[in-house]
Scaffold this active site. Structure first.
Site, PDB file in Angstrom:
ATOM      1  N   ASP A 491       0.867  -1.166   0.000  1.00 12.22           N
ATOM      2  CA  ASP A 491       0.000   0.000   0.000  1.00 12.22           C
ATOM      3  C   ASP A 491       0.915   1.231   0.000  1.00 12.22           C
ATOM      4  OD1 ASP A 491      -2.121   1.729  -0.002  1.00 12.22           O
ATOM      5  OD2 ASP A 491      -3.231   0.687   1.568  1.00 12.22           O
TER       6      ASP A 491
HETATM    7  C1  BGC Z   1      -5.045   3.260  -0.021  1.00 11.21           C
HETATM    8  C2  BGC Z   1      -5.119   2.310  -1.197  1.00 11.21           C
HETATM    9  C3  BGC Z   1      -4.891   3.065  -2.481  1.00 11.21           C
HETATM   10  C4  BGC Z   1      -3.556   3.775  -2.410  1.00 11.21           C
HETATM   11  C5  BGC Z   1      -3.227   4.569  -3.667  1.00 11.21           C
HETATM   12  C6  BGC Z   1      -3.772   4.089  -0.056  1.00 11.21           C
HETATM   13  O1  BGC Z   1      -3.826   5.055   0.938  1.00 11.21           O
HETATM   14  O2  BGC Z   1      -5.130   2.534   1.173  1.00 11.21           O
HETATM   15  O3  BGC Z   1      -6.370   1.673  -1.228  1.00 11.21           O
HETATM   16  O4  BGC Z   1      -4.950   2.198  -3.577  1.00 11.21           O
HETATM   17  O5  BGC Z   1      -3.599   4.668  -1.308  1.00 11.21           O
HETATM   18  O6  BGC Z   1      -4.057   5.635  -3.801  1.00 11.21           O
END
Ligand code: BGC
Length: 929
Positions: A491
């Protein structure tokens, strides 16, 4: 003499060794696969022939009309002989190790021994043979001579087509030609496709020639071909049934090829060549993103120009392409789509979002969210499909299948990511059984059934280790047990906390830029903390995904015309309609009858807002969006619509509400009340409606007996006023066409059919505790409806609940067989009748209970569901399929899944708390999968 003896002994050993190596060779995985396919197809063909010949004997009077062929002793004997031969051939060709390493697909997924594979093939192929003969040659009786000839020809041709098609596909699978594009299956191979098309045309002609005019109606075909219009449509229907049976046969007979399709071997060779030409630095460069900020609206990983490898381009997300890439279609949130319980519709949504992502230049969509909705206060509840693992997994499989026609899907966030406020740090503890049975099965089907190309690791810790460095999660389970072949990415930003532990656990890509990978990973390799083989394994996965998805040979071409296309807007409206749940409707308050209701007071500021959901990573910006008020005004006709946005209601407003023929309150949550942690409000503070909305609803209800409440939000809402209002609709965050969809339901243009994918409790106290301010939490085995069942608590509205403008009745439960073999397939059918006056869709649900289990189990678990459309008075049969493996619990001591040989109860009905059809079946003997 001694030396002669020694020489003889030596020769004997040599001969034994030669024999042994020949046997070992014959039992190599590939040889096992090919022989199994050969034996399996033959078994399928002969099983059909045995059943068809029984039908034919009924036809000519040698057996009494109405004879059940599967219960005929002669048929039983022949089938037993065929099964014995199948088992023998599987044993000759395979070892348990070969079966395990091949990872067979379809209904034989998860088989790890020759015995379980043979048992599974037998059960699967017999069931397919019965089904296909049941369609092409339904119970015979006295037929006219022409009808008899039509029947015989149709049966023979359908079976012949099914078997010959399998043979042609098998030929291609044995040696996939080079021109088969990476990622494609043999049915897309031009030569094979041409030969199958010719085969099909011949069969259509032959059936059409024999089945003309009235003879077609005189013959006996089973559903779905029971009432063909003419010979040609009959042939089309029969051959389509043959295709379906053939697919199931093929999937069970061959290894699960994953997203690479049949040319996996070709791709693996290319990967080996590419890796051989990459110095360590180039490999490490593949394993992290290029920058924190997106480039051209997309998060990127570096390509390798020298070798012609493109980098990956990633974009969110779950309800449409992220705002960071500009405008895109804003679909209803996943919670709304979960309420459709329509996996085929979700596949179309996945396909549309995948199309738009690719049209924006991306190659990876950061979706779907596959986190269990453990508690409705979770800030990202709206991004997931619901609280039940089977339902969540099925919807996720639909999305991934659709999306991956265009881009790689990155299913997220593995695992147990269901609190926002502490998401970066919280340590979620649970026992192994809870992990395996509650928090992981939906990810497993995303990998094993939908072949997700990517998995995103969650921020949180699981049992003490951050998910991106969790050896048990990534190495043992995801890559080891499930055989995941794509790449694992982190993530964003705080998703990685270490270098060597993450790389060694199996994190393949750090996103969005190198913090712990890059130079630090190079140092770790130099220091011997990470081996080059580990780096190779990661890069291999990235290359495999790139090549299998043909990102090198078919890069995305930006195409604005594909974004927010009329077809996608129509789809957004269709999904919003299907996802709206009618929770209450007294005295026919809905639909609003324009001939009787002349004035409508629309109350609440939200009515004039296009309430699309969270403004975190799932944020989507459509170029236009329809508010509920817009939608209502567009369909109101002569009805006078007055909007009263202010609260509390002024005396004048109160007078308008009291005088109106009906009052409609639009209430709910917005992006100011729930969303992604740290960047938006995060977790909800309560399940109540924010602000003074409860008071507002109650005051409107006190003024107007025909008060209808439309609710918006991401999950369950408590309703202290529930008994005071006439009707309630749950519309979630319904997407850019949401206002139109709400009006469609209010005025009866469509009949609502959505059902809750999450329990609505009467009070938050009825749920397990939700802790979003401590860094350590423990999750138990129970939440949602399983928790309420166990505690004997009545929900406000149960999981799976939703009303319609018509009514449905359930009858005729059938369960076959009554005793299931451990590898077998259970077929359950139930008749659903539209007992009301309007056409409508019903979502029938099947739950299983385990009386007599030796372990603690839920009162019931959802195991299957199906949607059916019914005209007034119409009855249709809904079919469910269950594998014995679907009943397993995880035996922690044995480290394996166990299917108990006990009696199971099946319950079918319209919601988790209304299951009128009850039956039982048994499982024959204990088995591991
Ligand atoms: C989120 C993800 C997301 C990523 C990119 C993170 O903060 O938890 O779900 O895909 O950001 O935007």
């Amino acid at each position: 003499m001694a030396s002669v003896n020694a020489r003889l002994a030596g020769l004997a050993i040599l001969a034994l060794l030669a024999g042994a190596s020949a046997a070992a060779h014959a039992r190599a995985p590939r040889a096992c696969e090919l022989r199994v396919a050969h034996a399996g197809t033959e078994f399928f063909a002969r099983s059909m022939a045995v059943l068809a010949s029984c039908q034919e004997r009924i036809g000519r009077g040698a057996l009494p009309a109405g004879t059940e062929c599967t219960a005929e002793p002669a048929v039983g004997k022949q089938r037993a002989a065929l099964a014995a031969r199948l088992v023998h051939r599987a044993r000759q060709a395979c070892t348990d190790a070969a079966v395990t390493s091949l990872a067979f697909g379809g209904h034989c997924a998860g088989t790890t021994s020759v015995a379980s594979l043979a048992g599974c093939l037998q059960a699967n192929h017999e069931a397919e043979a019965e089904t296909l003969v049941g369609v092409a040659d339904a119970a015979r009786g006295a037929l006219s001579a022409p009808a008899e000839r039509c029947q015989a020809e149709a049966s023979r041709r359908t079976r012949g087509f099914a078997v010959e098609r399998l043979r042609l596909l098998g030929l291609c699978k044995r040696r996939p030609p080079h021109r088969l594009p990476a990622g494609a299956d043999c049915d897309a191979e031009p030569r094979t496709a041409k030969r199958i098309a010719a085969l099909r045309a011949r069969a259509v002609r032959a059936i059409g020639a024999r089945c003309v005019g009235a003879t077609v109606a005189g013959a006996r075909f089973g559903p779905p071909c029971a009432a063909p219009a003419d010979g040609e449509s009959l042939a089309g229907c029969l051959l389509a049934a043959a295709d379906v049976a053939g697919e199931d046969v093929l999937m069970a007979e061959y290894r699960n090829e994953g997203f690479c399709g049949d040319s996996g071997d070709v791709v693996e060779r290319r990967i080996r060549r590419l890796l051989g030409r990459m110095p360590l630095a180039e490999k490490i460069a593949q394993m992290h993103g290029t920058s924190v900020a997106p480039i051209g609206g997309v998060y990127r990983t570096p390509g390798n120009d020298r070798l012609g490898i493109p980098g990956l381009g990633m974009i969110d997300g779950p309800r449409g392409v992220s705002v960071i890439a500009g405008h895109a279609t804003a679909f209803p949130v996943a919670a709304a789509r979960g309420a459709t319980w329509d996996t085929a519709l979700e596949e179309r949504v996945g396909e549309a979002i995948g199309t738009e992502a690719r049209a924006k230049g991306a190659t990876v969509i950061l979706a779907p969210v596959l986190n269990i909705l453990r508690h409705p206060r979770w800030g990202r509840a709206q991004e997931t499909y619901g609280e039940d693992t089977v339902h969540l997994g099925s919807m996720g499989v639909g999305f991934i299948r659709g999306a991956q026609r265009h881009v790689v899907a990155s299913a997220k966030h593995l695992a147990a990511n269901s609190i926002e406020n502490t998401r970066f740090e919280v340590d979620v503890s649970m026992d192994e059984r809870t992990l395996r049975e509650v928090y992981l099965p939906h990810f497993r089907v995303a990998v094993e059934q939908a072949h997700a190309g990517s998995i995103m690791a969650a921020y949180n810790k699981l049992n003490g280790q951050h998910c991106a460095e969790n050896v048990h999660l990534l190495h043992d389970i995801l890559k080891g047990e499930w055989g995941f072949r794509g790449f694992v990415e982190s993530d964003w930003v705080l998703g990685v906390r270490s270098t060597a532990p993450s790389a060694n656990a199996g994190l393949d890509i750090e996103m969005p830029s190198a913090v712990f990978y890059g130079a630090k990973l190079a140092d770790a390799v130099a220091a011997g903390d990470v081996s080059e083989a580990t780096v190779d394994a990661g890069v291999r996965r990235i290359l495999r995904t790139t090549l299998c998805f043909r990102l090198d040979s078919e890069p995305p071409v930006p195409d604005p015309s594909l974004v927010e296309s009329p077809a996608h807007l129509d789809l957004a409206r269709e999904v919003a309609r299907q996802g709206i749940v009618l929770l209450k409707n007294e005295h026919g308050a809905l639909p609003l009858d324009r001939s009787r209701i002349r004035s409508l007071a629309v109350v609440g500021a939200l009515a004039a807002v296009a309430n699309l959901g969270d403004r975190g990573s799932s944020n989507v910006s459509p170029s236009a969006a329809v508010t509920p008020l817009d939608g209502i005004r567009a369909q109101a006709g002569d009805v006078t619509v007055t909007h009263l946005p202010a609260t509390p209601l002024s005396a004048n407003d109160q007078a308008v509400v009291a005088a109106a023929d009906a009052a409609l309150v639009v209430a709910g949550l917005t992006a100011d009340d729930e969303g992604e942690g740290q960047i938006t409000p995060g977790d909800r503070k309560t399940l109540a409606l924010p602000g003074d909305q409860d008071t507002l609803v109650a005051s409107v209800a006190a003024l107007n007996p025909r008060t209808v409440v439309v609710l918006e939000g991401g999950s369950a809402i408590t309703m202290p006023w529930v008994d005071q209002v006439a009707a309630i609709l749950m519309a979630w965050y319904p997407g850019q066409e949401g206002g139109n969809a709400i009006a469609d339901v209010l005025f009866g243009a469509i009949n609502p059919s959505g059902k809750l994918p999450v329990t609505f409790p009467r009070s938050e106290l009825d749920l397990p505790e939700f802790v979003d301010d401590r860094l350590a939490v423990t999750y138990g085995y129970y939440h949602g409806y399983r928790h309420l069942d166990r505690e004997g608590i009545e929900p406000l509205f149960p999981f799976g609940f939703g009303l319609s403008y018509t009514t449905f009745g359930y009858s005729n439960l059938t369960i076959v067989p009554s005793t299931l073999s451990p590898e077998g397939l259970l077929r359950v059918t139930a008749d659903v009748t539209n007992t009301g006056g309007a056409p409508g869709d019903e979502i029938a649900q099947l739950y299983v209970s385990y009386p007599g289990s030796r372990v603690d189990r839920a009162v019931k678990d959802l195991k299957a569901f199906g949607r059916v459309h019914l005209e007034p008075g119409e009855t249709r049969t809904v079919e469910f399929e269950l594998r014995a493996a679907d009943l397993a619990f995880y035996d922690v001591a044995a480290g394996a899944w166990e299917v108990e040989p006990i009696a199971y109860a099946v319950r079918v009905g319209p919601s988790s708390r209304d299951l009128p059809l009850v039956g039982t079946f048994a499982v024959a003997a204990t088995a591991l999968r």
